[in-house]
Design a protein around this motif. Structure first.
Motif, PDB file in Angstrom:
ATOM      1  N   GLY A  62       0.815  -1.210   0.000  1.00 56.30           N
ATOM      2  CA  GLY A  62       0.000   0.000   0.000  1.00 56.30           C
ATOM      3  C   GLY A  62       0.845   1.256   0.000  1.00 56.30           C
ATOM      4  N   ILE A  63       1.893   1.284   0.835  1.00 57.87           N
ATOM      5  CA  ILE A  63       2.765   2.468   0.895  1.00 57.87           C
ATOM      6  C   ILE A  63       3.628   2.568  -0.356  1.00 57.87           C
ATOM      7  N   ALA A  64       4.158   1.448  -0.832  1.00 56.45           N
ATOM      8  CA  ALA A  64       5.006   1.465  -2.032  1.00 56.45           C
ATOM      9  C   ALA A  64       4.243   1.969  -3.248  1.00 56.45           C
ATOM     10  N   ASP A  65       2.968   1.623  -3.355  1.00 55.46           N
ATOM     11  CA  ASP A  65       2.162   2.030  -4.508  1.00 55.46           C
ATOM     12  C   ASP A  65       1.709   3.478  -4.432  1.00 55.46           C
ATOM     13  N   ARG A 278     -10.134  11.380 -11.386  1.00 56.51           N
ATOM     14  CA  ARG A 278     -10.853  10.200 -10.880  1.00 56.51           C
ATOM     15  C   ARG A 278     -10.024   8.926 -11.028  1.00 56.51           C
ATOM     16  N   ASN A 279      -9.229   8.821 -12.089  1.00 59.51           N
ATOM     17  CA  ASN A 279      -8.390   7.630 -12.257  1.00 59.51           C
ATOM     18  C   ASN A 279      -7.267   7.570 -11.235  1.00 59.51           C
ATOM     19  N   PHE A 280      -6.943   8.715 -10.649  1.00 60.67           N
ATOM     20  CA  PHE A 280      -5.920   8.752  -9.602  1.00 60.67           C
ATOM     21  C   PHE A 280      -6.536   8.576  -8.212  1.00 60.67           C
ATOM     22  N   VAL A 281      -7.601   9.354  -7.930  1.00 56.42           N
ATOM     23  CA  VAL A 281      -8.145   9.418  -6.573  1.00 56.42           C
ATOM     24  C   VAL A 281      -8.916   8.164  -6.192  1.00 56.42           C
ATOM     25  N   VAL A 282      -9.785   7.673  -7.081  1.00 57.67           N
ATOM     26  CA  VAL A 282     -10.671   6.561  -6.712  1.00 57.67           C
ATOM     27  C   VAL A 282      -9.899   5.284  -6.371  1.00 57.67           C
ATOM     28  N   PRO A 283      -8.970   4.822  -7.216  1.00 55.13           N
ATOM     29  CA  PRO A 283      -8.213   3.614  -6.823  1.00 55.13           C
ATOM     30  C   PRO A 283      -7.353   3.829  -5.583  1.00 55.13           C
ATOM     31  N   LEU A 284      -6.768   5.036  -5.444  1.00 49.81           N
ATOM     32  CA  LEU A 284      -5.933   5.318  -4.279  1.00 49.81           C
ATOM     33  C   LEU A 284      -6.773   5.282  -3.001  1.00 49.81           C
ATOM     34  N   CYS A 285      -7.904   5.980  -3.011  1.00 48.76           N
ATOM     35  CA  CYS A 285      -8.741   6.048  -1.817  1.00 48.76           C
ATOM     36  C   CYS A 285      -9.373   4.698  -1.479  1.00 48.76           C
ATOM     37  N   ALA A 286      -9.544   3.849  -2.479  1.00 51.03           N
ATOM     38  CA  ALA A 286     -10.074   2.508  -2.206  1.00 51.03           C
ATOM     39  C   ALA A 286      -9.164   1.741  -1.263  1.00 51.03           C
ATOM     40  N   ASN A 287      -7.905   2.171  -1.193  1.00 48.20           N
ATOM     41  CA  ASN A 287      -6.935   1.493  -0.336  1.00 48.20           C
ATOM     42  C   ASN A 287      -6.566   2.259   0.929  1.00 48.20           C
ATOM     43  N   ILE A 288      -6.827   3.565   0.960  1.00 52.17           N
ATOM     44  CA  ILE A 288      -6.352   4.331   2.121  1.00 52.17           C
ATOM     45  C   ILE A 288      -7.461   5.053   2.877  1.00 52.17           C
ATOM     46  N   SER A 331      -5.971  -2.881   3.037  1.00 49.56           N
ATOM     47  CA  SER A 331      -6.687  -4.029   3.594  1.00 49.56           C
ATOM     48  C   SER A 331      -8.061  -4.262   2.985  1.00 49.56           C
ATOM     49  N   PRO A 332      -8.674  -3.274   2.296  1.00 50.10           N
ATOM     50  CA  PRO A 332     -10.040  -3.493   1.825  1.00 50.10           C
ATOM     51  C   PRO A 332     -10.158  -4.408   0.617  1.00 50.10           C
ATOM     52  N   THR A 377     -18.001  -0.703   4.242  1.00 50.99           N
ATOM     53  CA  THR A 377     -17.362  -0.621   2.927  1.00 50.99           C
ATOM     54  C   THR A 377     -18.096   0.368   2.032  1.00 50.99           C
ATOM     55  N   ALA A 378     -19.435   0.321   2.064  1.00 54.67           N
ATOM     56  CA  ALA A 378     -20.233   1.253   1.264  1.00 54.67           C
ATOM     57  C   ALA A 378     -19.979   2.697   1.685  1.00 54.67           C
ATOM     58  N   CYS A 379     -19.804   2.899   2.981  1.00 52.46           N
ATOM     59  CA  CYS A 379     -19.474   4.235   3.489  1.00 52.46           C
ATOM     60  C   CYS A 379     -18.079   4.652   3.012  1.00 52.46           C
ATOM     61  N   ASN A 380     -17.130   3.723   3.026  1.00 51.29           N
ATOM     62  CA  ASN A 380     -15.773   4.005   2.547  1.00 51.29           C
ATOM     63  C   ASN A 380     -15.782   4.498   1.107  1.00 51.29           C
ATOM     64  N   VAL A 381     -16.407   3.714   0.224  1.00 48.33           N
ATOM     65  CA  VAL A 381     -16.346   4.032  -1.209  1.00 48.33           C
ATOM     66  C   VAL A 381     -17.134   5.300  -1.531  1.00 48.33           C
TER      67      VAL A 381
END
Length: 407
Positions: A62-65, A278-288, A331-332, A377-381
């Motif tokens: 997660g940190i490396a990516d 959106r291609n940057f933020v959405v995948p990143l936030c899915a993990n953090i 972790s998600p 999870t729904a709240c996260n996304v």
């Protein structure tokens, strides 16, 4: 034409496991109950072995990516995601500590306390020492992740990155093939033990109220995030919330932020977020971004402390939230990943003895969390897209204009 096979989701399986555990503990003989408790105990020992490896794999990757993306956008997005997780986790404790005591009568707490020490013994116990303790795993993950993020593609680090990526894939396979499928057995054994010891009915009389409060906090969290996003971006918050409904529903079904990314990208496009952002933020936030999961974990931990008369305060909760907000990175990817990552840190709230990841109190935490995991999870996304709208507004108002002036 292939027939579609019906597949029971994790949440229904866990609900069935809880019901079966109560029924078996209530009506079947002790010798049979001890067999299932033994299997559950062996699984929990294996789980204790896997948890440090899971932290090492997921947190390092997660940190490396986090290297992927422009520096300014990365800092803004990470700050918003981490800040949201801290704020709503802390608010969850304040709400829970205020409301939950009214759900828990002194008689119920005394009934639960009276059952202490009545647990069933397993027929067999195995000792599988973890290769690393949890703190060592976290420190090593931070060191490797930060170094790989800085060095990969410049001087060294590509080979090690690929190795860690493969290792993460192996742990992910173990999680999907062993840990998640056997969680119902683990929960069933826990509820068999609780039923035989007399805890179940006193506890279940409290949990449904906890569940309703947690869901309400998730919905309020989403509304606040989109109200803030609408205010900053000058967009209608109701429209933003409406656009998020497909992503919210998908997350309820998949219980995975990562699996919801394709739908969430469509929701972000409907919000008017540019493809670049959106291609940057959405995948990143899915993990953090873990605000929903943190709300659930904090509320469940508060409930468990109150049920077991363990001391809890804002002073112990905030360090726990700050640590977990980092440790839950990446972790998600699988249902229940957040609570599995949180298990080794529960000692920060429960204490060393009660916070044993292998113990019954942590098993109750897993059961409590999993029954509400899809809503978290729904709240996260949903919050991921609120952050996307905010980042887009900041990018256009400050970064683009500044670069244009400089040019």
């Amino acid at each position: 034409m292939e027939k579609k096979t019906f597949k029971l989701g994790l949440l229904p399986k866990l609900i069935i496991a809880i019901i079966l555990g109560i029924l078996i503990g209530q009506f079947l003989p002790i010798w049979f109950c001890r067999i299932i408790v033994t299997a559950s105990s062996i699984f929990s020992t294996f789980l204790k072995f896997i948890i440090p490896l899971m932290i090492l794999a997921y947190v390092t990757m997660g940190i490396a990516d986090l290297k992927s993306g422009a520096g300014k956008l990365l800092l803004i997005t990470v700050a918003l995601a981490y800040g949201s997780t801290l704020i709503f986790g802390s608010a969850s404790y304040l709400v829970s500590s205020t409301l939950f005591p009214s759900f828990m009568s002194q008689g119920a707490l005394e009934q639960i306390a009276a059952t202490a020490g009545n647990s069933l013994d397993s027929y067999l116990s195995l000792s599988i020492p973890p290769l690393l303790d949890t703190l060592s795993a976290v420190v090593l993950a931070f060191v490797l992740g930060l170094c790989l993020s800085n060095l990969r593609g410049r001087t060294i680090g590509n080979t090690l990155y690929d190795g860690i990526k493969d290792f993460s894939g192996i742990i992910d396979q173990v999680l999907h093939s062993v840990i998640i499928p056997l969680l119902p057995l683990y929960i069933c054994g826990t509820f068999i033990d609780m039923t035989k010891s007399g805890k179940t009915f006193a506890i279940l009389g409290i949990l449904w109220k906890v569940f309703l409060v947690v869901i309400a906090m998730h919905l309020i969290c989403i509304c606040i995030q989109f109200l803030l996003a609408g205010f900053i971006s000058k967009k209608n918050p109701l429209t933003l919330i409406k656009n998020q409904i497909p992503g919210y529903a998908t997350a309820l079904g998949t219980q995975s932020s990562a699996a919801t990314i394709p739908v969430n990208l469509q929701c972000a496009a409907a919000d008017g977020v540019s493809e670049q952002i959106r291609n940057f933020v959405v995948p990143l936030c899915a993990n953090i971004h873990m605000a929903g999961s943190m709300i659930t974990i904090t509320a469940c931990a508060t409930a468990v402390c109150l049920m077991n008369q363990l001391p809890i305060s804002l002073g112990t909760v905030i360090p726990f939230i700050m640590t977990l907000g980092i440790a839950m990175v990446a972790s998600p990817g699988a249902p229940g990943g957040s609570i599995m990552t949180a298990l080794p840190f529960l000692y920060m709230i429960f204490g060393a003895e009660a916070g044993d990841p292998n113990g019954p109190i942590c098993a109750i935490m897993v059961a409590l969390y999993i029954t509400q995991d899809s809503f978290g999870t729904a709240c996260n996304v949903s919050g991921d897209n609120a952050i996307g709208v905010i980042v887009e507004a900041i990018y256009r108002k400050f970064i683009v204009k500044k670069d244009a002036v400089t040019a």
